[in-house]
Design a protein around this motif. Structure first.
Motif, short mmCIF file in Angstrom:
data_model
loop_
_atom_site.label_atom_id
_atom_site.label_comp_id
_atom_site.label_asym_id
_atom_site.label_seq_id
_atom_site.Cartn_x
_atom_site.Cartn_y
_atom_site.Cartn_z
N ALA A 99 48.24 32.87 50.61
CA ALA A 99 49.02 33.54 49.57
C ALA A 99 50.22 32.72 49.12
N THR A 100 50.12 31.39 49.25
CA THR A 100 51.17 30.50 48.78
C THR A 100 50.61 29.09 48.66
N LEU A 101 51.41 28.23 48.04
CA LEU A 101 51.09 26.80 47.97
C LEU A 101 52.19 26.04 48.68
N ASP A 102 51.82 25.07 49.48
CA ASP A 102 52.87 24.22 50.06
C ASP A 102 53.32 23.22 48.99
N ARG A 103 54.32 22.44 49.29
CA ARG A 103 54.89 21.50 48.31
C ARG A 103 53.83 20.50 47.82
N ILE A 104 53.03 19.98 48.72
CA ILE A 104 52.02 18.99 48.33
C ILE A 104 50.99 19.61 47.39
N GLU A 105 50.51 20.80 47.73
CA GLU A 105 49.52 21.49 46.88
C GLU A 105 50.10 21.80 45.50
N PHE A 106 51.35 22.26 45.49
CA PHE A 106 51.99 22.59 44.21
C PHE A 106 52.20 21.33 43.38
N ASP A 107 52.70 20.27 44.00
CA ASP A 107 52.93 19.02 43.27
C ASP A 107 51.63 18.43 42.74
N ARG A 108 50.58 18.53 43.52
CA ARG A 108 49.28 18.01 43.06
C ARG A 108 48.78 18.80 41.85
N LEU A 109 48.96 20.11 41.89
CA LEU A 109 48.59 20.93 40.75
C LEU A 109 49.40 20.54 39.52
N ARG A 110 50.70 20.31 39.71
CA ARG A 110 51.61 19.95 38.61
C ARG A 110 51.31 18.57 38.03
N GLU A 111 50.61 17.73 38.76
CA GLU A 111 50.20 16.43 38.21
C GLU A 111 49.24 16.60 37.04
N LEU A 163 36.83 21.46 47.65
CA LEU A 163 37.45 20.55 46.69
C LEU A 163 36.92 19.14 46.83
N SER A 164 36.32 18.81 47.97
CA SER A 164 35.80 17.46 48.15
C SER A 164 34.38 17.28 47.61
N ALA A 165 33.79 18.33 47.06
CA ALA A 165 32.45 18.18 46.47
C ALA A 165 32.52 17.10 45.39
N PRO A 166 31.56 16.19 45.36
CA PRO A 166 31.63 15.05 44.44
C PRO A 166 31.53 15.42 42.96
N CYS A 167 31.24 16.65 42.67
CA CYS A 167 31.06 17.07 41.27
C CYS A 167 32.37 17.37 40.56
N TRP A 168 33.50 17.34 41.26
CA TRP A 168 34.78 17.73 40.66
C TRP A 168 35.64 16.52 40.30
N SER A 169 36.33 16.62 39.18
CA SER A 169 37.32 15.61 38.79
C SER A 169 38.57 15.78 39.67
N GLY A 170 39.50 14.87 39.56
CA GLY A 170 40.75 14.97 40.31
C GLY A 170 41.52 16.23 39.97
N ALA A 171 41.60 16.56 38.69
CA ALA A 171 42.30 17.78 38.28
C ALA A 171 41.60 19.01 38.83
N GLU A 172 40.27 19.01 38.80
CA GLU A 172 39.52 20.17 39.30
C GLU A 172 39.66 20.29 40.82
N GLN A 173 39.77 19.17 41.52
CA GLN A 173 40.00 19.21 42.96
C GLN A 173 41.36 19.84 43.26
N LEU A 231 42.91 21.97 41.38
CA LEU A 231 42.75 23.37 41.02
C LEU A 231 42.09 24.15 42.15
N ILE A 232 41.00 23.63 42.68
CA ILE A 232 40.28 24.29 43.77
C ILE A 232 41.13 24.34 45.04
N ALA A 233 41.87 23.28 45.32
CA ALA A 233 42.76 23.28 46.48
C ALA A 233 43.80 24.39 46.35
N ALA A 234 44.32 24.59 45.15
CA ALA A 234 45.31 25.65 44.93
C ALA A 234 44.68 27.02 45.13
N VAL A 235 43.50 27.23 44.58
CA VAL A 235 42.81 28.52 44.76
C VAL A 235 42.55 28.77 46.24
#
Length: 191
Positions: free
Chosen positions: A127-139, A104-114, A116-120
């Protein structure tokens, strides 16, 4: 050759119609021909498809699918999606490579794409998302889109299991994984 012998033409009329709907007149993929040997498996697979015009844009959908299949070491499905959809999804060569070797830290990704990749990555690893990962996705994504992301990850993890376990030979037009020496430490640890 696949570990389960795929169907060969001519196909039964109903199977041919389903291939035509999915492949739009092109030859059916080996994965489809193999799954179609089982009426139940083929029906379940077709009914679970998420390649329609869902709530995610094509680019986000393909990032999720490419990253999921790359993490599952499924060169078969990754290569098919890159060959068929990457250009239409406006993914650059750097971004395509990063779905396999980058994070997700590759410079080619936007904030939203980062996000997204963190969630994947989290879903793949835990097999889950913690609160921070989920909240970041929901942003960046609404409820329908978040559910689509979760479903895509699960479906393409399953597709990866099937393609890998069947030892499907790569499709002739599919893209190959980028060179292994460029793999990220996160992917090396998962090998």
């Amino acid at each position: 050759m696949s570990r389960i012998r795929p169907l060969e033409p001519p196909y039964a009329e109903e199977i041919q119609r389903s291939f035509d709907r999915i492949m739009k007149g092109k030859e059916p993929l080996l994965l489809f021909r193999t799954l179609a040997t089982s009426e139940r498996a083929w029906a379940k697979f077709r009914n679970g498809s998420l390649l329609d015009r869902g709530p995610l844009g094509l680019r986000d959908r393909e990032i999720v699918i490419n990253r999921t299949t790359a993490l599952a070491h499924c060169e078969y499905e990754w290569g098919v999606h890159v060959a068929v959809y990457a250009k239409h999804a406006e993914l650059t060569d750097e971004q395509i490579d990063a779905t396999r070797n980058g994070g997700l830290s590759a410079p080619c990704w936007s904030g939203a794409e980062q996000a997204l990749i963190a969630a994947v990555d989290a879903l793949h690893a835990r097999a889950t998302l913690d609160r921070i990962e989920f909240d970041r996705l929901r942003e960046h994504y609404d409820d329908d889109q978040v559910l689509e992301i979760l479903m895509l990850c699960g479906l393409y993890r399953t597709v990866s299991y099937v393609a890998n376990a069947l030892d499907l030979p790569l499709e002739p037009t599919a893209r190959r994984f980028p060179a292994a020496q460029r793999r990220s430490p996160a992917l090396q640890e998962q090998s």
